[in-house]
Design an enzyme around this catalytic site. Structure first.
Site, PDB file in Angstrom:
ATOM      1  N   ARG A 250       0.843  -1.179   0.000  1.00  0.00           N
ATOM      2  CA  ARG A 250       0.000   0.000   0.000  1.00  0.00           C
ATOM      3  C   ARG A 250       0.889   1.243   0.000  1.00  0.00           C
ATOM      4  O   ARG A 250       2.006   1.224   0.529  1.00  0.00           O
ATOM      5  CB  ARG A 250      -0.926   0.019   1.234  1.00  0.00           C
TER       6      ARG A 250
ATOM      7  N   HIS B 132      -0.934   1.197  -9.876  1.00  0.00           N
ATOM      8  CA  HIS B 132      -1.678   0.260  -9.013  1.00  0.00           C
ATOM      9  C   HIS B 132      -2.263  -0.887  -9.837  1.00  0.00           C
ATOM     10  O   HIS B 132      -3.454  -1.219  -9.732  1.00  0.00           O
ATOM     11  CB  HIS B 132      -2.796   0.991  -8.253  1.00  0.00           C
TER      12      HIS B 132
END
Length: 309
Positions: A224, A272
């Site tokens: 993350r 991502h």
């Protein structure tokens, strides 16, 4: 029974048919066409609005479209008494392993240096390092991390893993807990972060951690964005303590146009996409989780909110 699908980034035109095939006895609704909220039994979601899940009075369980759950736990109104199931499915795992292996090989074979030479029209061989001489460290040994370790071992890298609790993985040295973190870092030429985001792991990729890596190490963050202290990485790249990095996740997404990472010569930026759920396999995984919950069982990926994953 009814299931609500909500995601602004996934492909509903692929998901909805796949869910209806995997759950033939269940009505599947697509956000924002919720209908009567009292009829929703299950919610398969990514980044739902704050308080929305709490507004579904007969909700039985919450299913995360992704492997991470921080997009849910940051909601102060999250119904924490309900089962929360993160995505565990073969397509997601395979995709992440492909990306980790690809980027590990990219840094191992010094592709950034060769791309720089190409820009400068330089024809020069760089000294090779055998895979078994390259030490790769994987932080986080859950479903994704364990599979990545397995493939890296098969490529004959010198692999180690680190996790909160003790694990044993064939062919890899396994470290556990804060007391063993320094030894793990000291032998990681390529560091892969696949940790879940918790209070303990927030900002774990910081100046103190980078200083414990071998000089010239590479960092691959596919966990993350909140794991990384971005200014600390930039400073470590400037001094050469960190040679290069691959970043797939960021604190602000999309990555702002003025971020220095876009143009940094030693950083690979991806949006991502390290691993994305494949609707056909993911829908079946979620259907099986629902069937297991309906039968009173424990599905794969059931989250312990006290631990944060």
């Amino acid at each position: 029974m009814a299931l609500l699908f909500k995601s602004d980034v996934d492909r509903p035109d692929s998901w909805i048919p796949a869910l209806r095939t995997a759950l033939p006895g269940m009505e599947v609704r697509k956000w924002p066409e919720v209908g009567d909220p009292a009829e929703i039994d299950y919610a398969l979601v990514w980044q739902p609005p704050e308080g929305f899940l709490a507004s579904l009075p007969h909700l039985k369980a919450i299913l995360s479209i992704g492997a991470g759950i921080d997009h849910l736990t940051r909601d102060p109104k999250l119904p924490r008494h309900l089962p929360l199931v993160r995505m565990v499915e073969p397509g997601l795992t395979s995709g992440m392993t492909e990306f980790v292996v690809m980027q590990s090989l990219f840094h191992h074979r010094r592709l950034l240096d060769y791309l720089d030479q190409q820009d400068r029209k330089v024809w020069r061989e760089l000294a090779p390092v055998a895979a078994w001489q390259r030490r790769v460290g994987v932080m986080g040994l859950g479903e994704l991390g364990a599979d990545a370790v397995d493939r890296l071992v098969r490529l004959r890298f010198d692999v180690a893993g680190w996790s909160r609790s003790r694990r044993a993985l064939p062919g890899a040295a396994c470290f556990a807990g804060q007391e063993e973190l320094p030894a793990f870092l000291a032998r990681s030429d390529i560091l892969v972060c696949l940790l879940p985001l918790t209070e303990e792991t927030d900002s774990i990729l910081n100046a103190q951690l980078f200083a414990q890596l071998p000089k010239g190490a590479c960092v691959i963050n596919v966990g993350r964005g909140e794991h990384l202290v971005e200014q600390d990485l930039l400073a470590a790249l400037e001094t050469g303590q960190i040679d290069s990095a691959t970043l797939d996740v960021f604190r602000d997404e999309p990555l702002p146009p003025d971020s220095p990472f876009w143009s940094h010569p030693r950083v690979v930026v991806t949006p991502h996409i390290a691993s994305m759920t494949i609707p056909e396999t993911a829908a079946e995984a979620m259907a099986e989780a629902i069937r297991t919950l309906e039968a009173g069982g424990t599905p794969p990926g059931l989250v312990d909110l006290a631990r944060g994953y």
